[in-house]
Write a protein that holds these residues in place. Structure first.
Motif, PDB file in Angstrom:
ATOM      1  N   GLU A 221      25.861  39.881  51.558  1.00  0.00           N
ATOM      2  CA  GLU A 221      26.852  39.699  51.844  1.00  0.00           C
ATOM      3  C   GLU A 221      27.741  40.323  52.798  1.00  0.00           C
ATOM      4  O   GLU A 221      28.357  40.481  53.612  1.00  0.00           O
ATOM      5  CB  GLU A 221      28.204  40.231  50.415  1.00  0.00           C
ATOM      6  N   SER A 222      26.471  40.969  53.401  1.00  0.00           N
ATOM      7  CA  SER A 222      26.691  42.282  54.940  1.00  0.00           C
ATOM      8  C   SER A 222      26.905  41.264  56.237  1.00  0.00           C
ATOM      9  O   SER A 222      26.977  40.201  56.398  1.00  0.00           O
ATOM     10  CB  SER A 222      24.769  42.818  54.611  1.00  0.00           C
ATOM     11  N   GLY A 223      28.094  41.750  56.827  1.00  0.00           N
ATOM     12  CA  GLY A 223      28.284  41.200  57.918  1.00  0.00           C
ATOM     13  C   GLY A 223      29.694  40.387  57.538  1.00  0.00           C
ATOM     14  O   GLY A 223      31.288  40.174  58.546  1.00  0.00           O
ATOM     15  N   ARG A 224      30.007  40.145  56.481  1.00  0.00           N
ATOM     16  CA  ARG A 224      32.104  39.783  55.590  1.00  0.00           C
ATOM     17  C   ARG A 224      32.540  40.706  55.307  1.00  0.00           C
ATOM     18  O   ARG A 224      32.176  41.777  55.111  1.00  0.00           O
ATOM     19  CB  ARG A 224      31.273  38.745  54.544  1.00  0.00           C
ATOM     20  N   GLN A 225      33.634  40.075  54.893  1.00  0.00           N
ATOM     21  CA  GLN A 225      35.060  40.868  54.510  1.00  0.00           C
ATOM     22  C   GLN A 225      34.870  41.291  53.218  1.00  0.00           C
ATOM     23  O   GLN A 225      34.176  40.213  52.729  1.00  0.00           O
ATOM     24  CB  GLN A 225      36.012  40.516  55.246  1.00  0.00           C
ATOM     25  N   VAL A 226      34.902  42.905  52.456  1.00  0.00           N
ATOM     26  CA  VAL A 226      34.533  42.784  51.246  1.00  0.00           C
ATOM     27  C   VAL A 226      35.470  42.701  50.359  1.00  0.00           C
ATOM     28  O   VAL A 226      36.959  42.797  49.954  1.00  0.00           O
ATOM     29  CB  VAL A 226      34.000  44.115  51.224  1.00  0.00           C
ATOM     30  N   ASN A 227      35.156  41.448  49.206  1.00  0.00           N
ATOM     31  CA  ASN A 227      36.533  40.686  48.296  1.00  0.00           C
ATOM     32  C   ASN A 227      36.127  42.140  47.167  1.00  0.00           C
ATOM     33  O   ASN A 227      35.518  41.389  46.363  1.00  0.00           O
ATOM     34  CB  ASN A 227      36.531  39.977  48.222  1.00  0.00           C
ATOM     35  N   LEU A 228      36.185  43.280  46.897  1.00  0.00           N
ATOM     36  CA  LEU A 228      35.835  43.563  45.687  1.00  0.00           C
ATOM     37  C   LEU A 228      35.681  42.733  44.236  1.00  0.00           C
ATOM     38  O   LEU A 228      35.024  43.144  43.215  1.00  0.00           O
ATOM     39  CB  LEU A 228      36.299  45.215  45.571  1.00  0.00           C
ATOM     40  N   ALA A 229      36.905  42.600  43.721  1.00  0.00           N
ATOM     41  CA  ALA A 229      37.232  41.385  42.639  1.00  0.00           C
ATOM     42  C   ALA A 229      35.866  40.541  42.566  1.00  0.00           C
ATOM     43  O   ALA A 229      35.358  40.326  41.250  1.00  0.00           O
ATOM     44  CB  ALA A 229      38.926  41.383  42.084  1.00  0.00           C
ATOM     45  N   HIS A 230      35.454  39.976  43.476  1.00  0.00           N
ATOM     46  CA  HIS A 230      34.865  38.826  43.370  1.00  0.00           C
ATOM     47  C   HIS A 230      33.844  39.392  43.266  1.00  0.00           C
ATOM     48  O   HIS A 230      32.672  38.555  42.537  1.00  0.00           O
ATOM     49  CB  HIS A 230      34.971  37.880  44.692  1.00  0.00           C
ATOM     50  N   LEU A 231      32.782  40.352  44.128  1.00  0.00           N
ATOM     51  CA  LEU A 231      31.761  40.810  43.509  1.00  0.00           C
ATOM     52  C   LEU A 231      31.749  41.582  42.716  1.00  0.00           C
ATOM     53  O   LEU A 231      30.487  41.403  41.248  1.00  0.00           O
ATOM     54  CB  LEU A 231      31.555  42.112  44.726  1.00  0.00           C
ATOM     55  N   SER A 232      32.705  41.729  41.932  1.00  0.00           N
ATOM     56  CA  SER A 232      32.808  42.351  40.444  1.00  0.00           C
ATOM     57  C   SER A 232      32.119  41.163  39.321  1.00  0.00           C
ATOM     58  O   SER A 232      31.501  41.427  38.600  1.00  0.00           O
ATOM     59  CB  SER A 232      34.237  43.212  39.709  1.00  0.00           C
ATOM     60  N   GLN A 233      32.627  40.546  40.068  1.00  0.00           N
ATOM     61  CA  GLN A 233      33.357  38.750  38.649  1.00  0.00           C
ATOM     62  C   GLN A 233      31.864  38.735  38.997  1.00  0.00           C
ATOM     63  O   GLN A 233      30.774  37.742  37.880  1.00  0.00           O
ATOM     64  CB  GLN A 233      33.844  37.869  39.293  1.00  0.00           C
ATOM     65  N   GLU A 234      30.609  38.317  40.534  1.00  0.00           N
ATOM     66  CA  GLU A 234      29.609  37.868  40.384  1.00  0.00           C
ATOM     67  C   GLU A 234      28.458  38.668  39.416  1.00  0.00           C
ATOM     68  O   GLU A 234      27.492  38.504  39.481  1.00  0.00           O
ATOM     69  CB  GLU A 234      29.521  37.524  41.438  1.00  0.00           C
ATOM     70  N   SER A 235      28.732  40.073  39.845  1.00  0.00           N
ATOM     71  CA  SER A 235      27.465  40.954  39.440  1.00  0.00           C
ATOM     72  C   SER A 235      27.547  41.300  38.190  1.00  0.00           C
ATOM     73  O   SER A 235      26.444  42.129  37.726  1.00  0.00           O
ATOM     74  CB  SER A 235      27.907  42.005  40.340  1.00  0.00           C
ATOM     75  N   GLY A 236      29.021  41.630  38.129  1.00  0.00           N
ATOM     76  CA  GLY A 236      28.597  41.716  35.907  1.00  0.00           C
ATOM     77  C   GLY A 236      28.973  43.035  36.424  1.00  0.00           C
ATOM     78  O   GLY A 236      29.271  44.189  35.473  1.00  0.00           O
ATOM     79  N   VAL A 237      29.698  44.004  37.569  1.00  0.00           N
ATOM     80  CA  VAL A 237      29.710  45.725  37.443  1.00  0.00           C
ATOM     81  C   VAL A 237      31.353  45.763  37.950  1.00  0.00           C
ATOM     82  O   VAL A 237      32.005  45.488  38.929  1.00  0.00           O
ATOM     83  CB  VAL A 237      29.031  45.696  38.728  1.00  0.00           C
ATOM     84  N   PRO A 238      31.485  47.068  37.754  1.00  0.00           N
ATOM     85  CA  PRO A 238      33.338  47.165  37.811  1.00  0.00           C
ATOM     86  C   PRO A 238      33.329  46.882  38.952  1.00  0.00           C
ATOM     87  O   PRO A 238      32.290  48.151  40.249  1.00  0.00           O
ATOM     88  CB  PRO A 238      33.256  48.336  37.009  1.00  0.00           C
ATOM     89  N   ALA A 239      34.902  46.893  39.214  1.00  0.00           N
ATOM     90  CA  ALA A 239      35.278  46.796  40.489  1.00  0.00           C
ATOM     91  C   ALA A 239      35.333  48.009  41.202  1.00  0.00           C
ATOM     92  O   ALA A 239      34.787  48.525  42.503  1.00  0.00           O
ATOM     93  CB  ALA A 239      36.223  46.616  41.235  1.00  0.00           C
ATOM     94  N   ALA A 240      35.539  49.508  40.630  1.00  0.00           N
ATOM     95  CA  ALA A 240      35.679  50.922  40.631  1.00  0.00           C
ATOM     96  C   ALA A 240      34.381  51.260  41.043  1.00  0.00           C
ATOM     97  O   ALA A 240      33.811  52.348  41.779  1.00  0.00           O
ATOM     98  CB  ALA A 240      36.255  51.525  39.784  1.00  0.00           C
ATOM     99  N   THR A 241      33.397  50.730  40.759  1.00  0.00           N
ATOM    100  CA  THR A 241      31.911  51.310  40.503  1.00  0.00           C
ATOM    101  C   THR A 241      31.274  50.598  41.919  1.00  0.00           C
ATOM    102  O   THR A 241      30.421  51.331  42.276  1.00  0.00           O
ATOM    103  CB  THR A 241      31.050  50.482  39.797  1.00  0.00           C
TER     104      THR A 241
END
Length: 417
Positions: free
Chosen positions: A235-255
């Motif tokens: 995802e480097s270079g893109r705007q960060v969407n923590l909610a989307h990344l959390s859903q995709e990785s299974g890692v909590p957004a706060a983590t």
């Protein structure tokens, strides 16, 4: 065999009289050349090195930090320089260094290096307020391959306290665009044959996980961090969407937010904030995140490190490389220089904005080798929105020579921008 030392942009700043009576701290990611740079700056015969990566040295001072002060005070009069490598390994030494500095400011020239600010901050380490000058060392930038004068860069002022170095040290050799995007700009990788550089980058990512994450105990779950690191690289270079990344990785957004902070504080990634000057258009406010080197990004993402990969990844990597160049230059020039991006809620976008003391310069990046006036559209929109701060725009691409796309927009080759 004697390894060649190539000139670094910080060489002049570190030897400047401006910092002569200050503790000099050089921060930077692993393998950016901090130790080698300091070995060039200070004469070996008048210098004592303390390498905290060495287990015996580190344990000696972990158990008795005051021993550092006693050892330094016992040094012969001819020893003028003290270098401490990887200071974050034993943050308690900063109290000893302050005591030495306050007692005799001119007795020693003290140099520190560090590849992580996180441990220093977490342990509330003494960061020597008023007693130090802090420098950031990046991977190789174009100013170090071309001996360019930074004062000629649009909107740039002179670097902090330093003139261009007059030392007869050769600049880093040039490399072609494909290799730059594929293998990046770590000093050791740049001087290594391409056939082995890919393996070196893969080992860098693995060793980074081992040395900087596990040994520093920065995270409890190394497995989830490894998942995050690959995702962050992709995802480097893109705007960060923590909610989307959390859903995709299974890692909590706060983590995930904490993991991004780890990358920032170990100098292996940068946040790029949205352009903040007021205008008429509504802007998106989510920041972007860039891995600090395209080669490390590719290895961390698990991409094949061969040139065929550039057929699909080339445009994104060129945009990231330009962003990193701008970030390196802003860090070297110091206060008053920033890099941002501009994107409106209606979709108008400029990849980067160089914010200098005198003007702001919008910069677009295109993979094309044949730029067209229509490519200047978003740059012209930005210039019209901020006429008091922005007077010209740049389009960085793969053209052979500079081209005027409009009265205010110039297309420039990647290797001359």
């Amino acid at each position: 065999h004697i390894a060649m030392f190539y000139s670094r942009f910080l060489l002049a700043s570190l030897t400047s009289r401006v910092s002569r009576d200050k503790v000099r701290i050089v921060f930077g990611a692993r393998q950016t050349g901090k130790t080698e740079l300091l070995r060039r700056v200070v004469p070996t015969e008048h210098t004592t090195f303390f390498d905290l990566d060495e287990t015996a040295v580190r344990r000696r001072f972990e158990t008795d930090p005051a021993a550092f002060g006693r050892e330094v005070r016992a040094l012969p009069v001819r020893v003028k320089n003290v270098v401490v490598d990887e200071i974050q390994k034993v943050p308690a030494l900063l109290d000893e260094i302050q005591s030495l500095y306050d007692a005799q400011k001119t007795r020693f020239q003290i140099y520190l290096t560090g590849s992580s600010a996180r441990r220093l901050r977490r342990q509330s380490a003494n960061l020597l307020p008023g007693r130090c000058h802090v420098f950031r060392l990046s991977p190789i930038c174009r100013w170090e391959t071309e001996r360019l004068d930074p004062t000629g860069w649009p909107g740039a002022g002179p670097p902090r306290g330093a003139r261009t170095s007059r030392r007869r040290v050769p600049p880093f050799p040039r490399q072609d665009l494909d290799r730059t995007l594929l293998l990046g700009n770590l000093p050791g990788v740049r001087t290594e044959p391409e056939r082995t550089a890919a393996a070196t980058l893969s080992a860098y990512v693995e060793n980074y996980l081992e040395e900087e994450i596990r040994r520093e105990a920065l995270v409890r779950d190394l497995g989830s961090f490894a998942v995050f690191l690959k995702l962050a690289a992709l995802e480097s270079g893109r705007q960060v969407n923590l909610a989307h990344l959390s859903q995709e990785s299974g890692v909590p957004a706060a983590t995930l937010k904490n993991y991004y902070q780890i990358l920032e504080e170990t100098f292996t990634g940068f946040w790029i904030r949205p352009y903040g000057r007021p205008g008429r258009k509504r802007l998106l406010t989510t920041p972007r995140f860039l891995m600090f080197d395209t080669g490390v990004r590719n290895a961390a993402a698990g991409l094949p490190l061969d040139r065929a990969m550039l057929a699909s990844e080339g445009p994104r990597l060129l945009e990231q490389w330009v962003g990193l160049e701008l970030l390196y230059r802003a860090a070297y020039l110091g206060r008053g220089h920033e890099v941002s991006f501009w994107r409106t809620v209606t979709g108008a976008e400029v990849d980067y904005v160089w914010q200098g003391p005198g003007e702001d310069v919008p910069i677009e990046v295109k993979w094309t080798a044949r730029p067209h006036p229509s490519d200047a559209g978003n740059l012209e929109t930005f210039l019209a929105e901020y006429p008091r701060r922005a007077r010209r725009g740049l389009l960085v691409c793969r053209c052979e020579r500079a081209q005027s796309l409009s009265e205010r927009v110039l297309a420039v080759p990647w290797d001359t921008f």
